[in-house]
Design an enzyme around this catalytic site. Structure first.
Site, PDB file in Angstrom:
ATOM      1  N   THR A 156      13.472 -14.810 -23.499  1.00  0.00           N
ATOM      2  CA  THR A 156      13.081 -13.265 -24.095  1.00  0.00           C
ATOM      3  C   THR A 156      12.504 -12.483 -23.047  1.00  0.00           C
ATOM      4  O   THR A 156      13.056 -11.464 -22.688  1.00  0.00           O
ATOM      5  CB  THR A 156      12.351 -13.431 -25.210  1.00  0.00           C
ATOM      6  OG1 THR A 156      12.890 -14.036 -26.245  1.00  0.00           O
ATOM      7  CG2 THR A 156      11.946 -11.898 -25.852  1.00  0.00           C
TER       8      THR A 156
ATOM      9  N   ASN B  41      25.052 -17.830 -29.483  1.00  0.00           N
ATOM     10  CA  ASN B  41      24.125 -18.726 -29.985  1.00  0.00           C
ATOM     11  C   ASN B  41      24.464 -19.297 -31.498  1.00  0.00           C
ATOM     12  O   ASN B  41      24.458 -20.271 -32.015  1.00  0.00           O
ATOM     13  CB  ASN B  41      22.539 -18.235 -30.064  1.00  0.00           C
ATOM     14  CG  ASN B  41      22.352 -16.855 -30.208  1.00  0.00           C
ATOM     15  OD1 ASN B  41      23.069 -15.991 -29.828  1.00  0.00           O
ATOM     16  ND2 ASN B  41      21.882 -16.474 -31.458  1.00  0.00           N
TER      17      ASN B  41
ATOM     18  N   GLN C 139      22.041 -20.194 -24.060  1.00  0.00           N
ATOM     19  CA  GLN C 139      22.706 -21.538 -24.634  1.00  0.00           C
ATOM     20  C   GLN C 139      23.761 -22.197 -23.718  1.00  0.00           C
ATOM     21  O   GLN C 139      24.307 -23.197 -24.313  1.00  0.00           O
ATOM     22  CB  GLN C 139      23.651 -20.816 -25.845  1.00  0.00           C
ATOM     23  CG  GLN C 139      22.639 -20.488 -26.986  1.00  0.00           C
ATOM     24  CD  GLN C 139      21.946 -21.423 -27.700  1.00  0.00           C
ATOM     25  OE1 GLN C 139      22.347 -22.684 -27.540  1.00  0.00           O
ATOM     26  NE2 GLN C 139      20.986 -20.918 -28.428  1.00  0.00           N
TER      27      GLN C 139
ATOM     28  N   THR D 267      -1.102 -16.430 -13.950  1.00  0.00           N
ATOM     29  CA  THR D 267      -1.284 -17.852 -13.572  1.00  0.00           C
ATOM     30  C   THR D 267       0.055 -18.746 -14.188  1.00  0.00           C
ATOM     31  O   THR D 267       0.212 -18.653 -15.395  1.00  0.00           O
ATOM     32  CB  THR D 267      -2.509 -18.409 -14.084  1.00  0.00           C
ATOM     33  OG1 THR D 267      -3.592 -17.681 -13.704  1.00  0.00           O
ATOM     34  CG2 THR D 267      -2.600 -19.873 -13.792  1.00  0.00           C
TER      35      THR D 267
ATOM     36  N   CYS E 117      18.845 -16.101 -39.495  1.00  0.00           N
ATOM     37  CA  CYS E 117      18.256 -16.015 -38.053  1.00  0.00           C
ATOM     38  C   CYS E 117      17.042 -14.788 -38.576  1.00  0.00           C
ATOM     39  O   CYS E 117      16.124 -15.131 -37.707  1.00  0.00           O
ATOM     40  CB  CYS E 117      19.341 -15.249 -37.093  1.00  0.00           C
ATOM     41  SG  CYS E 117      19.707 -16.321 -35.865  1.00  0.00           S
TER      42      CYS E 117
HETATM   43  C1  PLP Z   1      16.758 -18.855 -28.053  1.00  0.00           C
HETATM   44  C2  PLP Z   1      17.660 -17.631 -27.186  1.00  0.00           C
HETATM   45  C3  PLP Z   1      16.938 -16.688 -26.587  1.00  0.00           C
HETATM   46  C4  PLP Z   1      15.334 -16.648 -26.576  1.00  0.00           C
HETATM   47  O1  PLP Z   1      14.959 -17.806 -25.728  1.00  0.00           O
HETATM   48  P1  PLP Z   1      13.363 -17.881 -25.796  1.00  0.00           P
HETATM   49  O2  PLP Z   1      13.130 -18.761 -24.663  1.00  0.00           O
HETATM   50  O3  PLP Z   1      13.048 -18.506 -27.246  1.00  0.00           O
HETATM   51  O4  PLP Z   1      12.455 -16.621 -25.722  1.00  0.00           O
HETATM   52  C5  PLP Z   1      17.664 -15.830 -25.876  1.00  0.00           C
HETATM   53  N1  PLP Z   1      18.989 -15.702 -25.921  1.00  0.00           N
HETATM   54  C6  PLP Z   1      19.698 -16.608 -26.471  1.00  0.00           C
HETATM   55  C7  PLP Z   1      21.235 -16.576 -26.488  1.00  0.00           C
HETATM   56  C8  PLP Z   1      19.063 -17.802 -27.019  1.00  0.00           C
HETATM   57  O5  PLP Z   1      19.822 -18.858 -27.714  1.00  0.00           O
END
Ligand code: PLP
Length: 405
Positions: A75, A154, A182, A243, A329
Site C-alpha cells: 500500500t 487479487n 499478487q 528507520t 473484502c
Molecule cells: C495485498 C495487496 C495489496 C496491499 O498490500 P499490503 O502490503 O498489505 O499493503 C495491494 N495490492 C494487491 C493486489 C494486494 O493483493
C-alpha cells in the site's frame, strides 16, 4: 491429519516460512543495530542485513539493488509510486490511465490524485477480467504521464498482458507502474522483460512478514524520478525516510530467495490442486468460474455458486474452511465485490461467489475435505432456497428478486 480451519485464503496473507522467521530473529535481539548508524559494528551489521535482503529482493524480479526502495508494504509502495510520479512529472502532464479492478490501494490513491488536480482514466476490463489493449492505446494522450495496471488481480487471479501494455506505453513515452503484489513470488516476474518502470509488492503475500514491502524504481532507460512522500532522515536514497525495519527486511529478503528457488515447483503443484478443486465445483449444477480460465495465477479460483448467497455459504462451513466471499473484502458492507461487478456477472452471481486461494502448505487432503464440505453445504442451502425451487420448476427469476426473500 487435518488442521482446522483449512486455510484457503493465501491471497489475503500467508504464514511466514520458518526459514524466514529464523533469518529475522537475530535482528530483534543481539543484532539490533540501526542500519543508518555508521559509527559502530552494530550499525554495520544491520546495514549488511539490509543490503543482502536488497540483493535477494532485486534478484527475484530481475532488478538492480539500487532500484529497490523498502517500504512498510505494498500500500505504501503504491502511494509512493503513484503520488511520487504525479508530483515529479507535473510539468509534463497530469493524466494517469488505470483500470477498474485494481486493488483499493491503487484506486483510492488515484482518487486522491484527482483531488490534487490529476486526471484519471479508469479502463473497464472485459468480462474475462483483462483490459482491452486498443482501449488502452486510445486512452493515452499528450498529458498522460503514467499507465498503472496490476500484474495479477487479487480476487480472480487474472493476469494482465503487462508486456504488451508496456510496449504501448513505451511507444508513447509514458511510464508504466504495476501493482505486482499478487504475482511476485507466485509466477516469474522480470521488470526488464516486462518493461515495467515502477512496481509495488509485499512480503506478507509471499511467506514473509507483514508490514514490509518494496517499490521497484527503474534507474535507466528511462531513469525514473520520484518525489518522496515521507520526509525525514533521508533513508533509502532520500526517497523514503524512516528507520528501516531491519528484521522485517531480512525476512522479506529470505522469502524472496526461497520464492526464486521454489516458485516453479510450488506453482505446478498448486495448479493441479486448484484444478481438482475447481473442476469438482464446476461439476455442480449452476456454478460459474469468474475471470479468464487460462490467463491467471496458478493458485486461485473464484467461483459463483448460484442460488446460494456467498455469506450464507461461508456461514455454513466457516468454522472449518477459511476463504473469502465476493463481498468479504470490505466485510462491513454487504455490497458485492466491485471486481466481480466490473466483470458484469450480475449481482446474483457476484454475491454468491467464493475466492479459493491455495498456498504452499495446502495439501491434497485439505482439498478433498473442502470439496466434500462445500458441495454438501451448497446442496443443503439450495434445498432451503425458494429461488432454487423456482429454478427447478423453470420459473423465470427477475434480477430484483435475488436475495430479497
Ligand atoms: C495485498 C495487496 C495489496 C496491499 O498490500 P499490503 O502490503 O498489505 O499493503 C495491494 N495490492 C494487491 C493486489 C494486494 O493483493
Amino acid at each position: 491429519m487435518l488442521n482446522f480451519p483449512i486455510y484457503l485464503d493465501y491471497n489475503s496473507t500467508t504464514p511466514c516460512d520458518p526459514r524466514v522467521v529464523e533469518a529475522m530473529l537475530p535482528y530483534f535481539t543481539s543484532a539490533f543495530g540501526n542500519a543508518a548508524s555508521r559509527n559502530h559494528p552494530l550499525g554495520w551489521q544491520a546495514e549488511e542485513a539490509v543490503e543482502l535482503a536488497r540483493e535477494q529482493v532485486a534478484k527475484l524480479i530481475g532488478a538492480e539493488t539500487k532500484e529497490i526502495v523498502f517500504t512498510s508494504g505494498a500500500t505504501e509502495a503504491v502511494n509512493l509510486g503513484l503520488k511520487g510520479v504525479f508530483e515529479t512529472y507535473s510539468g509534463k502532464g497530469n493524466h494517469i490511465v488505470t483500470c477498474n479492478i485494481e486493488h483499493k490501494a491503487v484506486l483510492d490513491t488515484c482518487g486522491r490524485i484527482e483531488k490534487m488536480g490529476g486526471e484519471v482514466t479508469s479502463l473497464k476490463v472485459k468480462p474475462d477480467g483483462i483490459i482491452d489493449l486498443k482501449e488502452l492505446e486510445a486512452a493515452i494522450k499528450p498529458s498522460t504521464i503514467l499507465v498503472a495496471v496490476m500484474y495479477a488481480n487479487n480476487e480472480i487471479g487474472t493476469l494482465m498482458p503487462i508486456k504488451e501494455i508496456s510496449a504501448i506505453a513505451k511507444k508513447k513515452g509514458v511510464l508504466v507502474f504495476s501493482d505486482a503484489t499478487q504475482a511476485v513470488g507466485k509466477i516469474p516476474v522480470d521488470v526488464i522483460r516486462d518493461g515495467i518502470d515502477l512496481m509495488a509488492f509485499s512480503a506478507h503475500k509471499l511467506y514473509g512478514p507483514k508490514g514490509v514491502g518494496a517499490l521497484y524504481v527503474r534507474r535507466k532507460d528511462p531513469r525514473v524520478k520520484l518525489t518522496p512522500q515521507i520526509d525525514g532522515g533521508g533513508h533509502e536514497r532520500g526517497i523514503r525516510s524512516g528507520t528501516l525495519n531491519v528484521p522485517g527486511i531480512a525476512g522479506f529478503g529470505k522469502a524472496c530467495e526461497i520464492a526464486l528457488n521454489e516458485l516453479k515447483e510450488t506453482g505446478e503443484r498448486l495448479r493441479l490442486l486448484r484444478d481438482k478443486l475447481e473442476n469438482a465445483f464446476l461439476n455442480i449444477e449452476e456454478t460459474y468460474l469468474n475471470g479468464d480460465k487460462n490467463q491467471r495465477l496458478p493458485n486461485v479460483s473464484n467461483i459463483s455458486f448460484r442460488y446460494v448467497e456467498g455469506d450464507a455459504l461461508m456461514m455454513g462451513f466457516n468454522k472449518n474452511i477459511a476463504v473469502s466471499s465476493g463481498s468479504a473484502c470490505t466485510s462491513a458492507s454487504p455490497e458485492p465485490s466491485y471486481v466481480l461487478k466490473a466483470l458484469e456477472v450480475g449481482d446474483d452471481l457476484a454475491r454468491s461467489s467464493i475466492r479459493f486461494s491455495l498456498g504452499k502448505n495446502t495439501t491434497e487432503e485439505e482439498i478433498d475435505y473442502t470439496i466434500a464440505e462445500i458441495t454438501s453445504t451448497v446442496n443443503r442451502l439450495r434445498e432451503l432456497s425458494p429461488l432454487w425451487e423456482m429454478y427447478k420448476e423453470g420459473v423465470e427469476i427477475k434480477q430484483e428478486e435475488w436475495f430479497h426473500h
